[in-house]
Design a protein around this motif. Sequence first.
Motif, PDB file in Angstrom:
ATOM      1  N   SER A   1      38.962  40.342  23.976  1.00  0.00           N
ATOM      2  CA  SER A   1      39.758  40.538  25.196  1.00  0.00           C
ATOM      3  C   SER A   1      39.755  39.334  26.125  1.00  0.00           C
ATOM      4  O   SER A   1      40.765  39.035  26.762  1.00  0.00           O
ATOM      5  CB  SER A   1      39.262  41.779  25.946  1.00  0.00           C
ATOM      6  N   GLY A   2      38.612  38.649  26.260  1.00  0.00           N
ATOM      7  CA  GLY A   2      38.568  37.480  27.126  1.00  0.00           C
ATOM      8  C   GLY A   2      39.496  36.393  26.641  1.00  0.00           C
ATOM      9  O   GLY A   2      40.279  35.814  27.412  1.00  0.00           O
ATOM     10  N   ALA A   3      39.443  36.111  25.333  1.00  0.00           N
ATOM     11  CA  ALA A   3      40.315  35.102  24.744  1.00  0.00           C
ATOM     12  C   ALA A   3      41.779  35.515  24.851  1.00  0.00           C
ATOM     13  O   ALA A   3      42.654  34.696  25.175  1.00  0.00           O
ATOM     14  CB  ALA A   3      39.923  34.875  23.283  1.00  0.00           C
ATOM     15  N   ILE A   4      42.060  36.778  24.594  1.00  0.00           N
ATOM     16  CA  ILE A   4      43.434  37.269  24.659  1.00  0.00           C
ATOM     17  C   ILE A   4      43.958  37.219  26.086  1.00  0.00           C
ATOM     18  O   ILE A   4      45.132  36.908  26.325  1.00  0.00           O
ATOM     19  CB  ILE A   4      43.515  38.698  24.096  1.00  0.00           C
ATOM     20  N   SER A   5      43.096  37.506  27.060  1.00  0.00           N
ATOM     21  CA  SER A   5      43.518  37.445  28.463  1.00  0.00           C
ATOM     22  C   SER A   5      43.954  36.031  28.845  1.00  0.00           C
ATOM     23  O   SER A   5      44.877  35.846  29.642  1.00  0.00           O
ATOM     24  CB  SER A   5      42.390  37.918  29.374  1.00  0.00           C
ATOM     25  N   ALA A   6      43.279  35.022  28.279  1.00  0.00           N
ATOM     26  CA  ALA A   6      43.684  33.635  28.531  1.00  0.00           C
ATOM     27  C   ALA A   6      45.075  33.383  27.968  1.00  0.00           C
ATOM     28  O   ALA A   6      45.902  32.701  28.595  1.00  0.00           O
ATOM     29  CB  ALA A   6      42.674  32.677  27.911  1.00  0.00           C
TER      30      ALA A   6
ATOM     31  N   LEU B   1      49.972  35.793  40.027  1.00  0.00           N
ATOM     32  CA  LEU B   1      49.640  36.366  38.727  1.00  0.00           C
ATOM     33  C   LEU B   1      48.167  36.775  38.674  1.00  0.00           C
ATOM     34  O   LEU B   1      47.824  37.840  38.147  1.00  0.00           O
ATOM     35  CB  LEU B   1      49.952  35.362  37.612  1.00  0.00           C
ATOM     36  N   ALA B   2      47.299  35.918  39.206  1.00  0.00           N
ATOM     37  CA  ALA B   2      45.872  36.235  39.209  1.00  0.00           C
ATOM     38  C   ALA B   2      45.595  37.482  40.032  1.00  0.00           C
ATOM     39  O   ALA B   2      44.823  38.363  39.616  1.00  0.00           O
ATOM     40  CB  ALA B   2      45.078  35.046  39.764  1.00  0.00           C
ATOM     41  N   ALA B   3      46.220  37.572  41.205  1.00  0.00           N
ATOM     42  CA  ALA B   3      46.006  38.745  42.061  1.00  0.00           C
ATOM     43  C   ALA B   3      46.499  40.014  41.374  1.00  0.00           C
ATOM     44  O   ALA B   3      45.832  41.061  41.416  1.00  0.00           O
ATOM     45  CB  ALA B   3      46.731  38.540  43.389  1.00  0.00           C
ATOM     46  N   ALA B   4      47.664  39.929  40.726  1.00  0.00           N
ATOM     47  CA  ALA B   4      48.203  41.103  40.034  1.00  0.00           C
ATOM     48  C   ALA B   4      47.312  41.524  38.876  1.00  0.00           C
ATOM     49  O   ALA B   4      47.050  42.714  38.668  1.00  0.00           O
ATOM     50  CB  ALA B   4      49.615  40.799  39.528  1.00  0.00           C
ATOM     51  N   TRP B   5      46.812  40.545  38.117  1.00  0.00           N
ATOM     52  CA  TRP B   5      45.948  40.857  36.967  1.00  0.00           C
ATOM     53  C   TRP B   5      44.625  41.466  37.414  1.00  0.00           C
ATOM     54  O   TRP B   5      44.148  42.445  36.844  1.00  0.00           O
ATOM     55  CB  TRP B   5      45.708  39.599  36.152  1.00  0.00           C
TER      56      TRP B   5
ATOM     57  N   GLY C   1      38.729  35.585  31.538  1.00  0.00           N
ATOM     58  CA  GLY C   1      39.587  34.962  30.542  1.00  0.00           C
ATOM     59  C   GLY C   1      40.950  34.613  31.103  1.00  0.00           C
ATOM     60  O   GLY C   1      41.504  33.540  30.822  1.00  0.00           O
ATOM     61  N   PHE C   2      41.505  35.503  31.914  1.00  0.00           N
ATOM     62  CA  PHE C   2      42.820  35.274  32.517  1.00  0.00           C
ATOM     63  C   PHE C   2      42.777  34.062  33.449  1.00  0.00           C
ATOM     64  O   PHE C   2      43.671  33.211  33.413  1.00  0.00           O
ATOM     65  CB  PHE C   2      43.254  36.519  33.285  1.00  0.00           C
TER      66      PHE C   2
END
Length: 211
Positions: A127-132, A162-166, A192-193
Motif C-alpha cells: 500500500s505504501g508503494a502504491i500510494s506513491a 491532493l495531500a490534504a484530500a488524501w 507513501g502518498f
Amino acid sequence: MKTQDAPLVTGYALACVVIFVLLWITDFQIDAIVRAGFIPARFGHELILPPGTMVPFLLTPLSSAFLHGGVLHIAFNMVVLLFIGRQLEAPLGTKAMAVLLLAGAYGGALAQYLADPASAVPMIGASGAISALIAVFALIFSRTQAPAIGPVPGHWVRALWLAAAWIGLQLLLGFAGGGGFGAVAIWAHVGGFLAGLFLARPLLRWRFGGR
C-alpha cells in the motif's frame, strides 16, 4: 499512451502473488509476517526468533511490501498496482518507477513508525508503494490547475490540495475501522502518498530533462 510495456510493475505484482501463494501453501505466512513485516517497535532492537534470524529492521520496509495478509488484501493491491503502475511506467521509465516504489515503501514505513513507534503490530502490504504511484498519477493526469497562492507556485498548491484530500480520506477510513484505526495502516498510505508527491517533479525532470 502505451500501457503494455511495464516490466517492473508486472514483475513486482507477479512476485507478490508468487510469494503469497507459496507462503499460503507452506503455512509459513504468519511466521513470514513476523520475521519480515515492518514492526515499529523493532527499531534499535535486532531480535532473533529461533530457528534463524529475522530480516534486518532497515530492510523490513522493503520485505513487508511483498507480503499480504489475505486474498482480498493482495487482490485489491494488485488490481490498483497494475492499473495505475502500467500507465505510469511507460512515461516515467523503469528506473524512475523503481525509485518511486522504493520511496513509497520506505515513506509509508516511516510515517507508520512516527505515528506509533512503540507498536508491535507488523505492517505488511504494497500500500505504501502504491500510494506513491497514486500521488504521481493524480499529478500527471489531473486536468485541473491550481492558481498560485502568494509565493507558492500553482503546482505546489495542487500537490498540497491532493495531500490534504488524501490524508482526509485515510482518516475517514481509519475512523470507520474503529479504535486504533482497525487493521488498516493508514499512515503508511499517507507516507507513501507524500513521498510520491515530493518525487513526482524530480523524477519527471530526471526522465525528460528540463524544469
